[in-house]
Write a protein that holds these residues in place. Structure first.
Motif, PDB file in Angstrom:
ATOM      1  N   PHE A   1       0.829  -1.211   0.000  1.00  0.00           N
ATOM      2  CA  PHE A   1       0.000   0.000   0.000  1.00  0.00           C
ATOM      3  C   PHE A   1       0.857   1.252   0.000  1.00  0.00           C
ATOM      4  CE2 PHE A   1      -1.309   3.354   2.990  1.00  0.00           C
ATOM      5  CZ  PHE A   1      -2.187   4.020   2.150  1.00  0.00           C
TER       6      PHE A   1
ATOM      7  N   TYR B   1      -7.806   1.576  -0.092  1.00  0.00           N
ATOM      8  CA  TYR B   1      -6.945   0.524  -0.629  1.00  0.00           C
ATOM      9  C   TYR B   1      -7.340  -0.840  -0.055  1.00  0.00           C
ATOM     10  CZ  TYR B   1      -2.606  -1.590  -2.375  1.00  0.00           C
ATOM     11  OH  TYR B   1      -1.680  -2.370  -3.037  1.00  0.00           O
TER      12      TYR B   1
ATOM     13  N   LEU C   1      -6.622   3.489  -6.989  1.00  0.00           N
ATOM     14  CA  LEU C   1      -6.553   4.245  -5.737  1.00  0.00           C
ATOM     15  C   LEU C   1      -6.705   5.738  -6.004  1.00  0.00           C
ATOM     16  CD1 LEU C   1      -6.067   4.093  -2.674  1.00  0.00           C
ATOM     17  CD2 LEU C   1      -3.613   4.310  -3.136  1.00  0.00           C
TER      18      LEU C   1
END
Length: 584
Positions: free
Chosen positions: A284, A336, A369
């Motif tokens: 992430f 995410y 994202l």
């Protein structure tokens, strides 16, 4: 240049224990417990080898150097703040707790006394009956309560820890796993001894190896900034610390006051709570940065983040600080987590996210994202459809250089994060999708050795066949009920092996899907002995795509022409499954 007060040799007993300043992992600088079975196994193997050498009487094996630790130590040493070495000290404490518990379980008075001594001298103790418990190793806020409840808060009456605190984070489960792993290893070792006396001798010798034989170099620094500099230098030469940990330490270093530090801690709590695996947090962080700034490789991510954020944080007047960055990070982490868990609440979009997971197409996440920051998932279906078609046509089937695809997608993600329109992003991605002629040619000749990818391609073709046939029952992948079958076998029986075996065995025309458990014995047999399995299959990709064309009944040989013919048939279906002209 960092200031180092001193670097001193310390054994484990001099670092943690009743007669030493308490070692505390500060809330504003360190990570949670992260050692997996792999690291714990290596640690145990090293301890065993060291003990064997020590037992043999070799002078060279009298000590085992386990590495440096970095601490912040004030002029008057009343406590140590630990910046590096948490994993090793925590695991060593867990092993001491294992020895303590096994000693108690022997029920011999001598063993129980030894167990109590280990607890009081090296884990935790009360000075008086009504005094609070003093813990000799204090973990950070992420693991502190659980570690105490599971390892340190031990009763001298029952010989057990309360263990009432539920494991709520991945690090908590790793602590439990480390204890169970080391407990099993010590118990297995004790089986080699015939009587209790020998077992007690072994446990006492193991305790002594840990307390007096494990040697560290403690690097003492006067301030957190000095410690961080030493910390980063040490970890830039190894893999002991992750980018996530370094970034958190950097943010704490740059925080202006307690409010900003608390903001960082809140963001990190969210990261730990949102993701099941530490690898997902690492992934992430890179994808978050890439989504806003374009491509950066994992090995240079921390250096890039530190350089760019320092330029913002050090400006006067400051317009973008630690608090703002932490808030962005926390909000992006929640989105995410929804993307990688396919839990957006939109069933069609979640199905597409499942395709990304099946393909391991991580390069698509930064784009999604960025888009999710300003658009609803309902409005992003066109973008995800285009991205998947691009990925399949370019990378999976076309086997073209993935670097260009990543540069393209990361560039669009950056534009979206800066306010670019979603429609423009979709148009650009569609423009990069290889045309039908190139895709058809590539698919017709594709060999897919990765089972996850071949299963995905065949399952999508299966869905297309079912839609055309008006069958709406869904094929469930990833449940163990559907597997990829090589029609011409991976390991054919003698006399049936094709001359150019490797060139044909993973061709898409030679692959199909079957339900039920794979039977390797049947799979390796000539076609007539398994033909009925394909014909009777409920999966149309097996029963209606001319699987029988791969076998020549007249010569009893496999037909490579049949593989070519079937693969061309699948390629024609694929043109509609992964279209190039989306949105028209």
């Amino acid at each position: 240049m960092a200031i180092i007060k001193q670097a001193a040799r310390q054994n484990l007993g001099q670092l943690i224990g009743a007669n030493n300043p308490v070692v505390t992992v500060p809330d504003d600088s360190q990570r949670q417990y992260s050692w997996t079975k792999k690291e714990v196994d290596v640690y145990w193997d090293d301890i065993e080898k060291f003990k064997e050498g020590k037992d043999s009487g070799k002078e060279s094996a009298s000590e085992y150097f386990i590495g440096p630790v970095v601490t912040i130590t004030a002029e008057k040493v009343s406590g140590r703040a630990l910046l590096d070495g948490q994993q090793r000290l925590t695991t060593s404490t867990i092993l001491l707790a294992v020895i303590r518990d096994i000693l108690w379980q022997t029920n011999a008075p001598e063993a129980k006394l030894s167990a109590n001594n280990i607890q009081r001298d090296y884990i935790a103790r009360k000075s008086g009956r009504k005094d609070p418990m003093e813990y000799f190793l204090v973990l950070s806020l992420f693991d502190r309560d659980f570690f105490r409840d599971y390892i340190q808060k031990w009763s001298e009456i029952t010989g057990e820890c309360a263990r009432m605190e539920a494991a709520t984070r991945p690090s908590h489960n790793l602590i439990k796993d480390a204890y169970a792993n080391l407990y099993a290893k010590v118990k297995a070792r004790l089986q080699f001894f015939a009587d209790d006396e020998d077992r007690l001798d072994y446990l006492d010798a193991l305790r002594e190896c840990l307390i007096y034989g494990l040697v560290f170099v403690e690097i003492q620094t006067p301030t957190s900034s000095d410690a961080n500099e030493v910390f980063e230098t040490i970890n830039s030469r190894g893999k002991d610390l992750s980018t996530v940990d370094l970034v958190r330490n950097f943010l704490m270093e740059k925080s202006r006051g307690d409010d900003e530090k608390e903001r960082v801690n809140n963001a990190w709590r969210s990261l730990l709570d949102d993701f099941d695996r530490r690898e997902d947090i690492e992934k992430f962080l890179r994808h978050f940065w890439v989504s806003k700034h374009g491509d950066v490789k994992s090995h240079s991510l921390y250096i890039t983040i530190r350089r760019d954020l320092t330029a913002h944080f050090d400006r006067r007047p400051q317009t973008y600080g630690v608090g703002a960055f932490s808030a962005e990070l926390e909000k992006a982490a929640a989105r995410y987590a929804e993307l990688i868990s396919q839990n957006t609440g939109n069933s069609e979009f979640d199905a597409s996210l499942s395709e990304i997971k099946a393909l391991s197409a991580d390069a698509l996440y930064p784009l999604l994202l960025s888009a999710s920051e300003g658009a609803a998932y309902d409005d992003m279906q066109g973008l995800i459809d285009a991205a998947i078609s691009y990925y399949v046509r370019w990378t999976v089937v076309g086997t073209r250089e993935s670097t260009l695809l990543e540069e393209n997608l990361f560039g669009v993600a950056k534009e979206l994060s800066r306010g670019g329109p979603l429609s423009g992003a979709v148009k650009r991605v569609v423009g990069w999708i290889p045309d039908d002629e190139a895709f058809f040619t590539g698919f017709r000749e594709a060999s897919i050795p990765k089972q996850a990818q071949s299963r995905y391609l065949l399952a999508k073709i299966e869905k297309s066949l079912r839609d055309d046939a008006g069958i709406h029952e869904e094929v469930v992948l990833g449940s163990g009920k559907v597997h990829v079958e090589n029609i011409y076998p991976l390991n054919p029986e003698a006399g049936y092996r094709l001359e150019d075996h490797d060139a044909w065995v993973n061709r898409l025309g030679n692959l199909t899907l079957l339900t039920g458990r794979r039977n390797a014995t049947v799979s390796s047999r000539p076609f007539p002995e398994k033909d009925h399995v394909y014909g009777a299959s409920a999966l149309l990709v097996s029963s209606r795509t001319q699987v029988d064309s791969l076998w020549d009944g007249g010569t009893s040989k496999w037909r490579t022409d049949g593989i070519v013919e079937r693969q061309e048939r699948l390629a024609r279906i694929a043109l509609n499954v992964w279209p190039s002209k989306l949105g028209e």
